[in-house]
Design a protein around this motif. Structure first.
Motif, short mmCIF file in Angstrom:
data_model
loop_
_atom_site.label_atom_id
_atom_site.label_comp_id
_atom_site.label_asym_id
_atom_site.label_seq_id
_atom_site.Cartn_x
_atom_site.Cartn_y
_atom_site.Cartn_z
N ARG A 94 0.84 -1.20 0.00
CA ARG A 94 0.00 0.00 0.00
C ARG A 94 0.88 1.26 0.00
NH1 ARG A 94 -5.32 -0.36 1.37
NH2 ARG A 94 -4.93 -2.39 0.43
N VAL A 95 0.59 2.20 -0.92
CA VAL A 95 1.30 3.48 -1.00
C VAL A 95 0.27 4.59 -0.76
CG1 VAL A 95 2.68 5.03 -2.44
CG2 VAL A 95 2.96 2.54 -2.65
N VAL A 96 0.55 5.44 0.22
CA VAL A 96 -0.38 6.52 0.59
C VAL A 96 0.26 7.86 0.27
CG1 VAL A 96 -1.76 7.54 2.42
CG2 VAL A 96 -1.27 5.08 2.45
N CYS A 97 -0.35 8.61 -0.63
CA CYS A 97 0.11 9.96 -0.98
C CYS A 97 -0.76 10.98 -0.24
CB CYS A 97 0.02 10.18 -2.49
SG CYS A 97 1.12 9.14 -3.44
N ILE A 98 -0.14 11.72 0.63
CA ILE A 98 -0.87 12.71 1.42
C ILE A 98 -0.56 14.10 0.89
CG2 ILE A 98 -1.15 13.72 3.71
CD1 ILE A 98 -0.55 11.00 4.90
N ILE A 99 -1.60 14.86 0.54
CA ILE A 99 -1.44 16.21 0.01
C ILE A 99 -2.25 17.17 0.90
CG2 ILE A 99 -1.62 17.73 -1.99
CD1 ILE A 99 -1.61 15.30 -3.78
N ASP A 100 -1.56 18.05 1.57
CA ASP A 100 -2.19 18.97 2.52
C ASP A 100 -2.17 20.40 1.98
OD1 ASP A 100 -3.39 19.89 4.81
OD2 ASP A 100 -1.63 19.71 6.08
N ASP A 101 -2.98 21.25 2.58
CA ASP A 101 -2.99 22.69 2.31
C ASP A 101 -3.32 23.03 0.86
OD1 ASP A 101 -2.39 23.35 4.91
OD2 ASP A 101 -0.22 23.33 4.59
N ILE A 102 -4.12 22.21 0.22
CA ILE A 102 -4.49 22.50 -1.16
C ILE A 102 -5.26 23.82 -1.24
CG2 ILE A 102 -5.86 21.68 -3.13
CD1 ILE A 102 -5.29 18.83 -2.19
N ARG B 172 -13.43 22.41 1.49
CA ARG B 172 -14.16 22.02 0.28
C ARG B 172 -14.79 23.23 -0.42
NH1 ARG B 172 -16.13 16.95 -1.41
NH2 ARG B 172 -17.73 17.12 -3.04
N LYS B 173 -15.34 24.16 0.36
CA LYS B 173 -16.00 25.32 -0.25
C LYS B 173 -14.99 26.20 -0.97
CE LYS B 173 -19.22 29.06 0.81
NZ LYS B 173 -20.05 29.70 1.86
N VAL B 174 -13.82 26.41 -0.35
CA VAL B 174 -12.78 27.24 -0.97
C VAL B 174 -12.31 26.61 -2.27
CG1 VAL B 174 -10.42 28.09 -0.71
CG2 VAL B 174 -12.02 28.27 1.20
N VAL B 175 -12.06 25.31 -2.23
CA VAL B 175 -11.54 24.61 -3.41
C VAL B 175 -12.59 24.54 -4.52
CG1 VAL B 175 -10.78 22.36 -4.27
CG2 VAL B 175 -9.78 23.31 -2.19
N ALA B 176 -13.84 24.31 -4.16
CA ALA B 176 -14.91 24.25 -5.17
C ALA B 176 -15.03 25.58 -5.90
CB ALA B 176 -16.23 23.87 -4.51
N ASN B 177 -15.01 26.66 -5.17
CA ASN B 177 -15.08 27.98 -5.80
C ASN B 177 -13.85 28.27 -6.65
OD1 ASN B 177 -17.61 29.05 -4.93
ND2 ASN B 177 -16.78 29.27 -2.87
N ALA B 178 -12.67 27.84 -6.18
CA ALA B 178 -11.44 28.07 -6.94
C ALA B 178 -11.47 27.29 -8.25
CB ALA B 178 -10.23 27.66 -6.10
N LEU B 179 -11.91 26.03 -8.21
CA LEU B 179 -11.99 25.22 -9.43
C LEU B 179 -13.01 25.81 -10.41
CD1 LEU B 179 -11.85 21.65 -7.87
CD2 LEU B 179 -10.10 22.73 -9.30
N ALA B 180 -14.11 26.30 -9.86
CA ALA B 180 -15.14 26.89 -10.73
C ALA B 180 -14.58 28.09 -11.48
CB ALA B 180 -16.35 27.30 -9.88
N GLY B 181 -13.78 28.90 -10.79
CA GLY B 181 -13.21 30.06 -11.45
C GLY B 181 -12.11 29.70 -12.43
N ALA B 182 -11.25 28.75 -12.06
CA ALA B 182 -10.11 28.40 -12.91
C ALA B 182 -10.52 27.58 -14.13
CB ALA B 182 -9.08 27.62 -12.09
N GLY C 204 -20.68 23.76 -9.72
CA GLY C 204 -19.85 23.13 -10.74
C GLY C 204 -18.56 22.60 -10.16
N GLY C 205 -17.96 23.37 -9.26
CA GLY C 205 -16.74 22.92 -8.61
C GLY C 205 -16.99 21.69 -7.76
N GLU C 206 -18.14 21.66 -7.06
CA GLU C 206 -18.49 20.50 -6.25
C GLU C 206 -18.64 19.25 -7.13
OE1 GLU C 206 -18.79 19.93 -3.14
OE2 GLU C 206 -19.02 21.83 -2.08
N ALA C 207 -19.30 19.42 -8.27
CA ALA C 207 -19.50 18.29 -9.18
C ALA C 207 -18.16 17.74 -9.68
CB ALA C 207 -20.37 18.72 -10.36
N TYR C 208 -17.22 18.64 -9.95
CA TYR C 208 -15.89 18.22 -10.40
C TYR C 208 -15.20 17.40 -9.31
CZ TYR C 208 -11.14 18.52 -12.27
OH TYR C 208 -9.89 18.21 -12.76
N LEU C 209 -15.29 17.87 -8.07
CA LEU C 209 -14.66 17.15 -6.96
C LEU C 209 -15.28 15.77 -6.78
CD1 LEU C 209 -14.31 19.99 -4.28
CD2 LEU C 209 -12.47 18.87 -5.54
N GLU C 210 -16.60 15.66 -6.97
CA GLU C 210 -17.27 14.38 -6.78
C GLU C 210 -16.78 13.33 -7.78
OE1 GLU C 210 -21.42 15.16 -6.97
OE2 GLU C 210 -21.46 16.25 -5.05
N LYS C 211 -16.34 13.78 -8.95
CA LYS C 211 -15.83 12.84 -9.96
C LYS C 211 -14.46 12.28 -9.58
CE LYS C 211 -18.23 15.13 -13.80
NZ LYS C 211 -18.07 15.90 -15.06
#
Length: 736
Positions: free
Chosen positions: A179-187, A219-229, A237-244
């Protein structure tokens, strides 16, 4: 009452906002949740690029939770212990190459990991270079600056096509069965474009076997950021992208308010070690905290920021401010900075008690002022902060209070006391300010009369920039400690006042917290409070004794005036009631003693320099005869022009008037010639004011006195009442 000794110092220091690593240090109940996440990471059977995410707002402890998860992953035994790879986008300067940086780090970790995944690491290095071209075409960004050929040569590998490399990596990871676990923080701290790049990488590499991603972000910050970018349909729309991309979302559990408050209170208790707890009222603190502070302390970072601020500001002032008031105002400084600045810059609207004498216009102005700052508060916290503010500054509740509350506020060092208010915004007690500990020491020192005299005389020499002296504060605060003074100390204070009281009358001390108050009146108040601590059967005797041993004629006369006032209009409560009880025959004897001191001061040549000399002349006239002060003036004042000018300076009065539209008032002057004419020959004065020597130098005040006298004397000679006119320099002689 004894002086506070500070043998103990607070043990608290500045806390870093670094996430915790050891679950033993958990104070907010994250351990159980961290174990569950770690178990899910390890026990999920044959994951094929599993992406998990922990959601939570900034400052709620996501990074701490991740550290706890890593701790439990490392505790796994044998082959079930996963290879953990930390990737933090903040570590890299060039965020446009995050994909390349991620693959390079993944490759390095795999090659250094267990033998069964090292082959996958070698292949991953080659795959990174080959995939770079495809990603560049997709995103417009090159994530590996070094040409692919050089990269492959460095790893001693031959070029292969991307699909074949991916197949080989997939086989290596599956056969390695580790098992390999990649941890990504502070996105959520990245820019929208950088956030998009991170998720493109995760999406592109999410289907490798035995590879688990554990992401952390708001999640809210990232969803809004993805929607804009990515030009998606808003947050949805950002939430839907994250769900995928994310198969297993976790929401950081809300921190129990009780645990948050326990953490805060334990830190505050350490901060209070050695503090004077007489300045702390548990019920008062509880109401302030629950109404205005608790609703805004919702996450661990709120506690850290607040306690760190107090750790710097409170130790310096801990015995000079009310503990609850200071904690509350520091809370506002951190969490409501606009309101804090409004308070700091408007003492006149916050400190002091509600003044029933305000005009309708002033009341409207004050009400509108408070409505304005309240309107700027977020609606979710407005009512709580308003309730807290009414406790901090009682004048806001519009309930009339007597003057006695201000004494209690001063004693408790409340921010509502105008004298204490500046302490809360300076973060240090100046050398010219009277600290509470110093005042307590002074009260203890009243047992030694000589020491008390020396302390007060030294305080007279301590002048502030506004011209006032430190002696004023000793006299003002004395009233706040009346109940803690025994009879012996009170008697000593009466003797000190009678002996050096006139030396404590400092002209600059008259203006006090926006009110003009003669210093002699302040001495009279001290006398009242001291006398109230003397047993009733000894008061008359001790007062007479202090008068006989004293020579402070202005103080003596002020004390007599206060006693007379209480006899004419009896007072039945408070320290003034003590004066009402003074026997009439005692008052007669006191007047006789004071009269003797006035005449002795005249004989010694000291009367001219006495503070409030004019009032002394009035008493001399009333208690003896008009001839007594006249004779002194004829023999001592008139023969010497310098003495005459000094004498007239005592009579100089000023007033300031403003008219509509004025920003600066006009100062006018008078010498009270009508009263002077009963004591002195004005014609003779007019003649003697002419300099005896050509070009004789005079002070500005002396020149002003001469000019005002000459103008008023002309009015006097015309049969007009000169005292009815306050004159300005430069006006016509007949103006009035």
């Amino acid at each position: 009452m004894s002086k506070i000794e500070h043998n103990l110092e607070p043990t608290i220091g500045i806390h870093s906002d670094i996430p915790l690593c050891d679950p033993v240090a958990d104070e907010f109940g994250y351990v159980g949740f961290a174990k569950q996440v770690a178990t899910a990471v390890v026990k999920t059977p044959s994951p094929q690029g599993l992406v998990m995410a922990i959601h939570g707002p900034w400052g709620t402890g996501k990074s701490t939770l991740l550290n706890f998860v890593k701790h439990y992953l490392q505790e796994e035994k044998g082959g079930s212990k996963p290879l953990v790879i930390d990737f933090n986008p903040w570590w890299f300067d060039d965020k446009n190459q995050l994909a390349g940086q991620f693959l390079a780090q993944l490759s390095t970790k795999l090659k250094l990991g267990p033998s069964n995944v090292q082959k996958a690491g070698d292949l991953m290095a080659e795959y990174s270079g080959a995939l770079g071209k495809a990603v560049a075409l997709s995103t417009g960004h090159v994530w590996v600056d070094v040409p692919i050929g050089i990269l492959l040569k460095f790893f001693k590998l031959k070029p292969k096509d991307v699909p074949k490399l991916k197949t080989e990596i997939t086989t290596a990871l599956r056969e390695g069965n580790h098992r390999v676990v990649c941890i990504i923080d502070d996105i959520d701290r990245l820019t929208p474009t950088e956030i998009r790049e991170v998720f493109k990488v995760v999406k592109a590499l999410a289907d490798f076997p035995n590879l688990v991603y554990l992401l952390s972000f708001d999640r809210k910050v990232v969803a809004n950021a993805l929607a804009g970018a990515m030009d998606l349909n808003g947050e949805a729309g950002g939430e839907a992208y994250l769900e995928k991309i994310i198969q297993v979302p976790f929401h950081l559990p809300a921190v129990d308010r009780v645990k948050l408050q326990h953490k805060l209170f334990s830190e505050l208790n350490r901060l209070l070690v050695g503090a004077d707890m007489q300045l702390f009222d548990q019920a008062y603190w509880g109401n302030i905290f629950l109404e205005g502070m608790a609703p805004q302390l919702t996450k661990p970072r709120d506690i850290v920021r607040y306690v760190n601020a107090l750790a710097v500001t409170f130790p310096v002032l801990r015995d000079e401010v009310n503990i609850t008031d200071f904690f509350a105002l520091e809370f506002l400084r951190i969490n409501q900075p606009d309101l804090y600045e409004t308070i700091r810059d408007n003492v006149q609207w916050f400190a002091g008690r509600d003044q029933r004498g305000l005009t309708a216009h002033e009341r409207t102005e004050e009400r509108e002022f408070h409505q304005a700052w309240a309107a700027k508060l977020d609606e979710s916290v407005r009512s709580g902060i308003q309730a807290m503010m009414e406790r901090l500054f009682p004048r806001l509740d519009d309930m009339g209070r007597g003057a006695e509350v201000e004494s209690e506020w001063r004693k408790m060092r409340r921010a509502a006391a105008p004298e204490m208010f500046p302490n809360y915004f300076q973060f240090a007690v100046g050398a010219d300010r009277l600290s509470r500990n110093t005042m307590i020491s002074f009260i203890d020192g009243l047992a030694d009369q000589d020491r008390t005299e020396a302390t007060l005389l030294d305080a007279v020499k301590m002048k502030r920039s506004d011209g006032s002296s430190k002696a004023r504060d000793y006299l003002e605060y004395f009233r706040d400690y009346t109940s803690e003074i025994d009879s012996a100390r009170a008697i000593n204070m009466l003797r000190v006042l009678a002996k050096i009281g006139d030396k404590l009358i400092v002209k600059g001390d008259e203006s006090y917290v926006g009110v003009s108050l003669p210093s002699s009146v302040r001495l009279g108040w001290v006398m009242q409070h001291a006398l109230s601590r003397v047993p009733e059967d000894k008061r008359d005797t001790e007062l007479i004794s202090s008068f006989k041993d004293g020579e402070a004629v202005t103080y003596l006369c002020e004390a007599i005036s206060m006693i007379e006032a209480c006899h004419q209009k009896p007072v039945t409560y408070g320290p003034a009631a003590t004066l009402t009880a003074i026997k009439p025959e005692t008052l007669v004897e006191l007047k006789g003693i004071a009269l003797n001191w006035i005449e002795l001061a005249a004989t010694r040549g000291q009367l001219l320099a006495a503070p409030e000399m004019v009032s002394l002349l009035v008493r001399w006239r009333d208690w003896r005869s008009i001839e007594a002060p006249r004779k002194w003036i004829d023999n001592y004042i008139m023969p010497d022009r310098k003495n005459l000018l000094a004498f007239l300076e005592h009579f100089l009065q000023s007033s300031t008037t403003t008219t509509f539209g004025d920003r600066v008032g006009r100062v006018s002057y008078s010498l009270g010639l009508k009263f002077l004419s009963d004591l002195i020959d004005l014609a003779e004065v007019d003649g003697r004011l002419v300099p005896s020597v050509q070009g004789e130098r005079q002070t500005d005040t002396q020149e002003l006195v001469i000019a005002i006298f000459q103008k008023q004397y002309k009015l006097f000679n015309k049969g007009k009442d000169p005292d009815a006119f306050m004159l300005r320099m430069g006006i016509d002689d007949d103006e009035g």
